[in-house]
Design an enzyme around this catalytic site. Structure first.
Site, PDB file in Angstrom:
ATOM      1  N   PHE A 149       0.823  -1.376   0.516  1.00  0.00           N
ATOM      2  CA  PHE A 149      -0.272  -0.014  -0.177  1.00  0.00           C
ATOM      3  C   PHE A 149       0.472   1.332   0.069  1.00  0.00           C
ATOM      4  O   PHE A 149       0.703   2.568  -0.678  1.00  0.00           O
ATOM      5  CB  PHE A 149      -1.170  -0.265   1.030  1.00  0.00           C
ATOM      6  CG  PHE A 149      -0.112   0.664   2.621  1.00  0.00           C
ATOM      7  CD1 PHE A 149      -0.243   2.004   2.709  1.00  0.00           C
ATOM      8  CD2 PHE A 149       0.452  -0.893   3.583  1.00  0.00           C
ATOM      9  CE1 PHE A 149       0.636   2.204   4.151  1.00  0.00           C
ATOM     10  CE2 PHE A 149       0.848   0.131   4.334  1.00  0.00           C
ATOM     11  CZ  PHE A 149       0.983   1.391   4.849  1.00  0.00           C
ATOM     12  N   LYS A 173      -1.354  -7.482  -9.391  1.00  0.00           N
ATOM     13  CA  LYS A 173      -2.098  -7.022  -8.339  1.00  0.00           C
ATOM     14  C   LYS A 173      -2.185  -6.143  -7.412  1.00  0.00           C
ATOM     15  O   LYS A 173      -0.775  -6.065  -5.998  1.00  0.00           O
ATOM     16  CB  LYS A 173      -1.909  -8.489  -7.353  1.00  0.00           C
ATOM     17  CG  LYS A 173      -3.132  -9.436  -7.388  1.00  0.00           C
ATOM     18  CD  LYS A 173      -4.054  -8.065  -5.637  1.00  0.00           C
ATOM     19  CE  LYS A 173      -2.491  -8.335  -4.296  1.00  0.00           C
ATOM     20  NZ  LYS A 173      -3.130  -7.263  -3.588  1.00  0.00           N
ATOM     21  N   ARG A 177      -5.746  -1.825  -0.852  1.00  0.00           N
ATOM     22  CA  ARG A 177      -6.342  -0.200   0.350  1.00  0.00           C
ATOM     23  C   ARG A 177      -5.718   1.092  -0.258  1.00  0.00           C
ATOM     24  O   ARG A 177      -6.742   1.638  -0.436  1.00  0.00           O
ATOM     25  CB  ARG A 177      -5.294  -0.554   0.949  1.00  0.00           C
ATOM     26  CG  ARG A 177      -5.364  -1.807   2.617  1.00  0.00           C
ATOM     27  CD  ARG A 177      -4.357  -1.266   3.385  1.00  0.00           C
ATOM     28  NE  ARG A 177      -4.213  -2.582   4.142  1.00  0.00           N
ATOM     29  CZ  ARG A 177      -3.144  -3.055   4.777  1.00  0.00           C
ATOM     30  NH1 ARG A 177      -2.275  -1.895   4.534  1.00  0.00           N
ATOM     31  NH2 ARG A 177      -2.734  -3.810   5.333  1.00  0.00           N
ATOM     32  N   CYS A 281       9.304   1.560   3.577  1.00  0.00           N
ATOM     33  CA  CYS A 281      10.591   1.066   3.520  1.00  0.00           C
ATOM     34  C   CYS A 281      11.671   1.133   3.545  1.00  0.00           C
ATOM     35  O   CYS A 281      12.566   0.096   4.958  1.00  0.00           O
ATOM     36  CB  CYS A 281      10.770  -0.223   3.178  1.00  0.00           C
ATOM     37  SG  CYS A 281      10.765   0.089   1.026  1.00  0.00           S
TER      38      CYS A 281
HETATM   39  P1  NAD Z   1       1.587  -6.473   3.092  1.00  0.00           P
HETATM   40  O1  NAD Z   1       2.467  -7.551   3.238  1.00  0.00           O
HETATM   41  O2  NAD Z   1       0.587  -6.406   4.171  1.00  0.00           O
HETATM   42  O3  NAD Z   1       0.538  -6.887   1.909  1.00  0.00           O
HETATM   43  C1  NAD Z   1       1.228  -6.975   0.492  1.00  0.00           C
HETATM   44  C2  NAD Z   1       0.686  -7.071  -0.897  1.00  0.00           C
HETATM   45  O4  NAD Z   1       0.499  -8.560  -0.168  1.00  0.00           O
HETATM   46  C3  NAD Z   1      -0.469  -6.777  -0.964  1.00  0.00           C
HETATM   47  O5  NAD Z   1      -0.595  -6.802  -2.545  1.00  0.00           O
HETATM   48  C4  NAD Z   1      -1.514  -7.273   0.083  1.00  0.00           C
HETATM   49  O6  NAD Z   1      -2.900  -7.374  -0.419  1.00  0.00           O
HETATM   50  C5  NAD Z   1      -0.915  -9.270   0.069  1.00  0.00           C
HETATM   51  N1  NAD Z   1      -0.823  -9.784   0.904  1.00  0.00           N
HETATM   52  C6  NAD Z   1      -1.374  -9.493   2.542  1.00  0.00           C
HETATM   53  N2  NAD Z   1      -1.862 -10.755   3.072  1.00  0.00           N
HETATM   54  C7  NAD Z   1      -1.844 -11.437   2.174  1.00  0.00           C
HETATM   55  C8  NAD Z   1      -1.781 -12.727   3.047  1.00  0.00           C
HETATM   56  N3  NAD Z   1      -1.547 -13.437   4.268  1.00  0.00           N
HETATM   57  N4  NAD Z   1      -1.112 -13.755   2.125  1.00  0.00           N
HETATM   58  C9  NAD Z   1      -1.190 -13.095   0.553  1.00  0.00           C
HETATM   59  N5  NAD Z   1      -1.267 -11.928  -0.379  1.00  0.00           N
HETATM   60  C10 NAD Z   1      -0.703 -11.419   0.783  1.00  0.00           C
HETATM   61  O7  NAD Z   1       2.191  -5.189   2.976  1.00  0.00           O
HETATM   62  P2  NAD Z   1       2.211  -3.440   3.525  1.00  0.00           P
HETATM   63  O8  NAD Z   1       1.100  -3.263   4.884  1.00  0.00           O
HETATM   64  O9  NAD Z   1       0.835  -3.202   1.924  1.00  0.00           O
HETATM   65  O10 NAD Z   1       2.453  -2.892   3.038  1.00  0.00           O
HETATM   66  C11 NAD Z   1       3.658  -2.569   4.170  1.00  0.00           C
HETATM   67  C12 NAD Z   1       4.494  -3.734   4.168  1.00  0.00           C
HETATM   68  O11 NAD Z   1       5.397  -3.902   2.799  1.00  0.00           O
HETATM   69  C13 NAD Z   1       5.883  -3.116   4.978  1.00  0.00           C
HETATM   70  O12 NAD Z   1       6.472  -4.540   5.823  1.00  0.00           O
HETATM   71  C14 NAD Z   1       7.013  -2.319   4.656  1.00  0.00           C
HETATM   72  O13 NAD Z   1       8.446  -2.150   4.724  1.00  0.00           O
HETATM   73  C15 NAD Z   1       7.413  -3.198   3.348  1.00  0.00           C
HETATM   74  N6  NAD Z   1       8.140  -3.093   1.837  1.00  0.00           N
HETATM   75  C16 NAD Z   1       8.619  -2.916   1.620  1.00  0.00           C
HETATM   76  C17 NAD Z   1       9.790  -2.808  -0.035  1.00  0.00           C
HETATM   77  C18 NAD Z   1      11.022  -3.312  -0.370  1.00  0.00           C
HETATM   78  O14 NAD Z   1      10.448  -2.504  -0.454  1.00  0.00           O
HETATM   79  N7  NAD Z   1      11.306  -3.558   0.590  1.00  0.00           N
HETATM   80  C19 NAD Z   1       8.846  -1.969   0.118  1.00  0.00           C
HETATM   81  C20 NAD Z   1       8.087  -1.048  -0.013  1.00  0.00           C
HETATM   82  C21 NAD Z   1       7.291  -1.953   1.469  1.00  0.00           C
END
Ligand code: NAD
Length: 495
Positions: A149, A173, A177, A281
């Site tokens: 998100f 995908k 949010r 992140c």
């Molecule tokens: P999230 O892991 O909750 O969601 C990411 C994606 O996974 C979304 O598209 C979501 O729909 C999907 N998802 C969520 N739960 C799932 C499940 N149980 N099974 C399968 N798919 C699922 O992350 P978020 O809250 O959207 O984003 C914040 C997180 O992302 C933070 O931890 C941040 O550090 C990380 N992030 C990392 C980077 C990087 O480059 N390392 C960049 C941006 C964000």
């Protein structure tokens, strides 16, 4: 309330799954939209479209691909303000930040515009007598991207322009949010002239992700999100025989040595910890203050925090917006309480700031004398909370970075070139900043952390992205000796 639909085979498609997710305006706390969450059948329809487009798309010339990508780049530039507006509306970040996000995303499209040069293969002439060996890189077919998100425009742009430039078709995908900005960009992509099916968007939750991970026609998966889901996506995709790259969460440290420019370090800490409400992140979440500068550094950060203007992202005066959801705000506030309970010094308590509306706002928090056993140190908080750990030496700071399970970014502030150079060798992280708090690589390098911040062996975008989205084929060729040719070549070989 608006309805957000999938984009499948060039058409807007309303979800028939019966499952929906709410989309909020985080600045007011109001639900403004609703997104249909894909069923297995809807994901399958997107994969079928991508698969049927992939044969022809893989044959399109480099010249034509470049032309379309340039057109897409121009459309995103022309519509950058509109993309930014949609980001602010559903994510909450301030418009300036949103514009910055779009600009960083455009860098990745521009890199993809150089596809003709980047995809040149390798050629060894006369590897043996009359034998040439050459390597070409070919597309994988259908690939998928699952995004978080916090950068709803930029992270998809880390993926699909490069994937499509390489000759693949793509299924995005996005986070459920804040799905409007990525959908709008996919519409621009279509407008640029890419054929239907080359880029499809399906909105969804675990159901959609799981289907993409198991679908036999999806050859590779790029993921960015939290560490537990990244680990799950990587292992499930790999178990299903797919190529996978999955970037996870972070806990980025910034070491400030006693010789650092304190003003520069304090400015950097404030913008890197609280920008975008700490929902980055690459945000700095731990400052390691080395030696006697700690008091002065903490004070300099505190003074700057008092001037920070927190408000709706649409207000040009705002420097920080709300968090993404009410739950996220309450979770972050819970960490502030946990820090206080654990005995650290709450220099500024974000919970004290009162906001006169129902938006998901939280003030900024500064915690001092944090120790490495506290949850505010060990966990990724993903909110506007900065922890200061006091250390006696550079070595102690480096040890903390090494002992931390994450390894996304790490930064050092110093005037000493030797210390900085040593740090770039010592830091156990994929991206290192020297007097730069958020060292996000430019689009022609690649982005990715180490350890629990990334699973898989390629990082994202830039040269590594092209490597991920192509597979090498090595051709060894021998032609009959020209002297036996029926065509008289008429040129003496030893002349
Ligand atoms: P999230 O892991 O909750 O969601 C990411 C994606 O996974 C979304 O598209 C979501 O729909 C999907 N998802 C969520 N739960 C799932 C499940 N149980 N099974 C399968 N798919 C699922 O992350 P978020 O809250 O959207 O984003 C914040 C997180 O992302 C933070 O931890 C941040 O550090 C990380 N992030 C990392 C980077 C990087 O480059 N390392 C960049 C941006 C964000």
């Amino acid at each position: 309330m608006y309805e957000i639909q999938h984009l499948i085979d060039g058409q807007a498609v309303a979800s028939a799954s019966g499952n929906t997710g709410p989309v909020f305006d985080p600045a007011t706390g109001e639900q403004v939209g609703q997104v249909g969450l894909a069923s297995v059948a809807e994901v399958d329809a997107a994969v079928a479209s991508a698969r049927s487009a992939s044969g022809e798309w893989g044959e399109v010339s480099l010249a034509r691909r470049t032309k379309l990508m340039l057109e897409f780049r121009n459309l995103v530039v022309a519509n950058a303000d509109e993309v930014a507006k949609r980001l602010t509306a559903e994510h909450g970040k301030v418009l300036d930040d949103a514009r910055g996000e779009v600009a960083r995303g455009i860098e990745n499209i521009e890199f993809a515009c150089g596809l003709a040069d980047a995809l040149k293969g390798m050629h060894s002439e006369q590897a043996s007598s009359g034998v040439d060996v050459y390597t070409v890189r070919q597309p994988l077919g259908v690939v998928a991207g699952i995004t978080p998100f916090n950068f709803p425009a930029m992270v998809p742009l880390w993926m699909f322009p490069n994937a499509v430039a390489c000759g693949n078709t793509f299924i995005l995908k996005p986070s459920e949010r804040d799905p409007s900005a990525p959908l709008f960009m996919a519409e621009l992509f279509q407008e640029a002239g890419f054929p239907p099916g080359v880029l499809n968007v399906v909105h969804g939750d675990k159901v959609a992700v799981d289907r993409l991970l198991e679908h036999p026609d999806v050859k590779a998966v790029s993921f960015v999100g939290s560490t537990p889901i990244a680990r799950y996506v990587y292992s499930t995709a790999a178990a299903n025989g797919k190529r996978a790259q999955a970037l996870g969460g972070a806990k980025n440290h910034m070491i400030v040595l006693p010789d650092a420019d304190i003003d520069m370090a304090a400015d950097a800490a404030v913008s890197a910890a609280y920008g975008s409400a700490g929902e980055r992140c690459m945000a700095i979440s731990v400052v390691v203050a080395v030696g006697e500068i700690a008091d002065q550094l903490v004070d300099s950060i505190r003074v700057r925090m008092e001037k920070l203007v927190i408000g709706p992202g649409t207000d040009p005066a705002s420097e920080m917006g709300p968090l993404i959801t009410r739950e996220a705000r309450d979770r972050v506030a819970g960490y502030v309480q946990a820090g206080a309970d654990a005995g650290c010094e709450v220099v500024v308590d974000g919970r004290d700031q009162v906001f006169d509306n129902d938006g998901f706002f939280l003030g900024v928090t500064l915690l001092d004398r944090v120790t490495t056993d506290m949850s505010v140190y060990t966990d990724e908080i993903f909110g506007p909370v900065l922890a200061v750990v006091r250390a006696d030496s550079y070595a102690e700071g480096v040890r903390m970075i090494r002992d931390n399970p994450f390894g996304n970014g790490a930064a050092i502030f110093t005037r000493d070139g030797g210390a900085a150079r040593q740090f770039q060798r010592d830091a156990d992280a994929g991206m290192v900043g020297i007097n730069v708090p958020i060292p996000v690589p430019v689009g022609y390098h690649s982005f990715g952390g180490w350890n629990d911040s990334a699973f898989g062996d390629t990082t994202m975008y830039g040269p590594e992205g092209l490597r991920f989205y192509t597979r090498p084929k090595v051709i060894t060729s021998r032609w009959p000796d020209p002297s036996t040719s029926s065509v008289d070549l008429g040129f003496p070989r030893n002349d």
